[in-house]
Write an enzyme that holds these catalytic residues in place. Sequence first.
Site, PDB file in Angstrom:
ATOM      1  N   LYS A  87      45.352  45.746  40.043  1.00 52.75           N
ATOM      2  CA  LYS A  87      46.336  45.984  38.987  1.00 52.75           C
ATOM      3  C   LYS A  87      46.687  47.465  38.844  1.00 52.75           C
ATOM      4  CE  LYS A  87      45.962  41.762  36.339  1.00 52.75           C
ATOM      5  NZ  LYS A  87      45.966  41.073  35.050  1.00 52.75           N
ATOM      6  N   LYS A 140      48.213  34.635  44.968  1.00 54.95           N
ATOM      7  CA  LYS A 140      48.172  33.683  43.859  1.00 54.95           C
ATOM      8  C   LYS A 140      49.478  33.765  43.072  1.00 54.95           C
ATOM      9  CE  LYS A 140      46.403  36.340  39.973  1.00 54.95           C
ATOM     10  NZ  LYS A 140      45.889  36.201  38.631  1.00 54.95           N
ATOM     11  N   LYS A 194      52.700  36.238  37.279  1.00 55.44           N
ATOM     12  CA  LYS A 194      53.904  36.682  36.576  1.00 55.44           C
ATOM     13  C   LYS A 194      54.374  38.042  37.081  1.00 55.44           C
ATOM     14  CE  LYS A 194      51.109  38.653  32.935  1.00 55.44           C
ATOM     15  NZ  LYS A 194      49.824  37.922  33.026  1.00 55.44           N
TER      16      LYS A 194
HETATM   17  N1  AQP Z   1      47.724  31.434  40.416  1.00 56.72           N
HETATM   18  C1  AQP Z   1      46.733  31.013  39.656  1.00 56.72           C
HETATM   19  N2  AQP Z   1      46.003  29.934  40.025  1.00 56.72           N
HETATM   20  C2  AQP Z   1      44.989  29.481  39.252  1.00 56.72           C
HETATM   21  N3  AQP Z   1      44.655  30.040  38.064  1.00 56.72           N
HETATM   22  C3  AQP Z   1      45.356  31.111  37.648  1.00 56.72           C
HETATM   23  N4  AQP Z   1      45.280  31.884  36.544  1.00 56.72           N
HETATM   24  C4  AQP Z   1      46.241  32.840  36.612  1.00 56.72           C
HETATM   25  N5  AQP Z   1      46.931  32.722  37.754  1.00 56.72           N
HETATM   26  C5  AQP Z   1      46.421  31.656  38.424  1.00 56.72           C
HETATM   27  C6  AQP Z   1      44.339  31.672  35.446  1.00 56.72           C
HETATM   28  O1  AQP Z   1      45.069  31.627  34.236  1.00 56.72           O
HETATM   29  C7  AQP Z   1      44.242  32.085  33.176  1.00 56.72           C
HETATM   30  C8  AQP Z   1      44.971  33.057  32.296  1.00 56.72           C
HETATM   31  O2  AQP Z   1      45.256  34.206  33.016  1.00 56.72           O
HETATM   32  P1  AQP Z   1      45.486  35.624  32.329  1.00 56.72           P
HETATM   33  O3  AQP Z   1      45.883  35.498  30.931  1.00 56.72           O
HETATM   34  O4  AQP Z   1      44.343  36.510  32.676  1.00 56.72           O
HETATM   35  O5  AQP Z   1      46.715  36.056  33.101  1.00 56.72           O
HETATM   36  P2  AQP Z   1      46.697  36.699  34.491  1.00 56.72           P
HETATM   37  O6  AQP Z   1      45.549  36.325  35.341  1.00 56.72           O
HETATM   38  O7  AQP Z   1      46.905  38.130  34.222  1.00 56.72           O
HETATM   39  O8  AQP Z   1      47.971  35.942  34.978  1.00 56.72           O
HETATM   40  P3  AQP Z   1      48.854  36.438  36.119  1.00 56.72           P
HETATM   41  O9  AQP Z   1      50.159  35.755  36.055  1.00 56.72           O
HETATM   42  O10 AQP Z   1      48.091  36.369  37.368  1.00 56.72           O
HETATM   43  O11 AQP Z   1      49.088  37.914  35.679  1.00 56.72           O
HETATM   44  P4  AQP Z   1      49.075  39.187  36.536  1.00 56.72           P
HETATM   45  O12 AQP Z   1      50.289  39.048  37.400  1.00 56.72           O
HETATM   46  O13 AQP Z   1      49.191  40.276  35.521  1.00 56.72           O
HETATM   47  O14 AQP Z   1      47.809  39.215  37.316  1.00 56.72           O
HETATM   48  C9  AQP Z   1      42.999  32.678  33.834  1.00 56.72           C
HETATM   49  O15 AQP Z   1      41.934  31.768  33.681  1.00 56.72           O
HETATM   50  C10 AQP Z   1      43.371  32.809  35.271  1.00 56.72           C
HETATM   51  O16 AQP Z   1      42.261  32.652  36.127  1.00 56.72           O
END
Ligand code: AQP
Length: 331
Positions: A112, A195, A198
Amino acid sequence: APRVLSGIQPTADSFHLGNLLGALRQWVALQDDHEAFYCVVDLHAITVEQDPAVLRRRTLVSAAQLLALGVDPERSALFVQSHVPEHAQLGWVMQCLTGFGEASRMTQFKDKSTREGAGPTSVGLFTYPVLQAADILLYQAARVPVGEDQRQHLELTRDLATRFNSRYGPTFTMPEPYIPQGTAKVLDLQSPDKKMSKSLPDAGCINLLDDARATAKKIRSAVTDTGREVVADPVGKPGVTNLLTIHSAFSGQSVAELEQHFAGSGYGDLKKEVAAVVTEALAPVQARTAELLADTAELERVLAAGAARARGVAAPTLATVYERVGFLPPL
Ligand code: AQP
């Protein structure tokens, strides 16, 4: 009943299919035999810059989606992290227990902070997994439903719990990650080597609140693989395998059954069916989310009740921790 805790960031206008299949479906299922604590983690959201009005709005939209998906506020505590100050308070104690080198090994931080267009990196982004440990340990959670990308953070949480317990006496329940088979890592439709996320371009990410036409278009444009046979092969055909996994998660048919079903048909047929099962499943969630957002007063009452219930568990844990580390109790 054993306790379960999980959180999700209010950092987008909608959750996506990765969030749903990796984590949120398990949130709903675990309510049946666990005492559940589910939070919208706004403290985590500000580890990167947020517009205040947008953050407030997204916090409500997040809570509405969770209820629409089936989080049941009668059974589970649904709350906003900042409404329970014990998270930040235990977070500090946990930071003082974490080694700098230990925190530096977190791969999500490396990803990140070095990501294109990431902007300046905050210390909060660096210590985020430590706050996450506090989130979990405050509730003595036995299980934490998350996607595969959170496994390393759960390992850190367990290390910190072990360290605290051995230094100050048994205090925290040892949490286990609860990671689903098959859907632990839903892949991006445009970059099936990553993966779904967003932060990647929107075309590869199915948002739960996207309208049916946009969803069908994204699925139609999904990157597939060379060849024409609809068979699962995570190494040779990650794009097709991902679509089969998504189909299976919604249709309830196994991937093997789907391979049979698609024998003799092509990628176009697969995409058409995936779009149909996904949009059909999302329609009621979208309708219910809209309904809940029409009266945010009710939503806010649910969140207030959830926070009160959460504090009932978090406050005694924090009091014990403060006592054990040697803080003088205030008169
Ligand atoms: N692609 C994915 N497959 C399975 N599980 C996923 N999670 C996120 N992406 C996948 C799971 O969703 C939960 C909430 O995640 P978060 O609030 O931590 O958001 P994040 O991981 O920051 O989501 P993003 O979209 O992946 O954001 P960025 O792009 O900022 O990294 C968690 O349980 C996570 O494992």
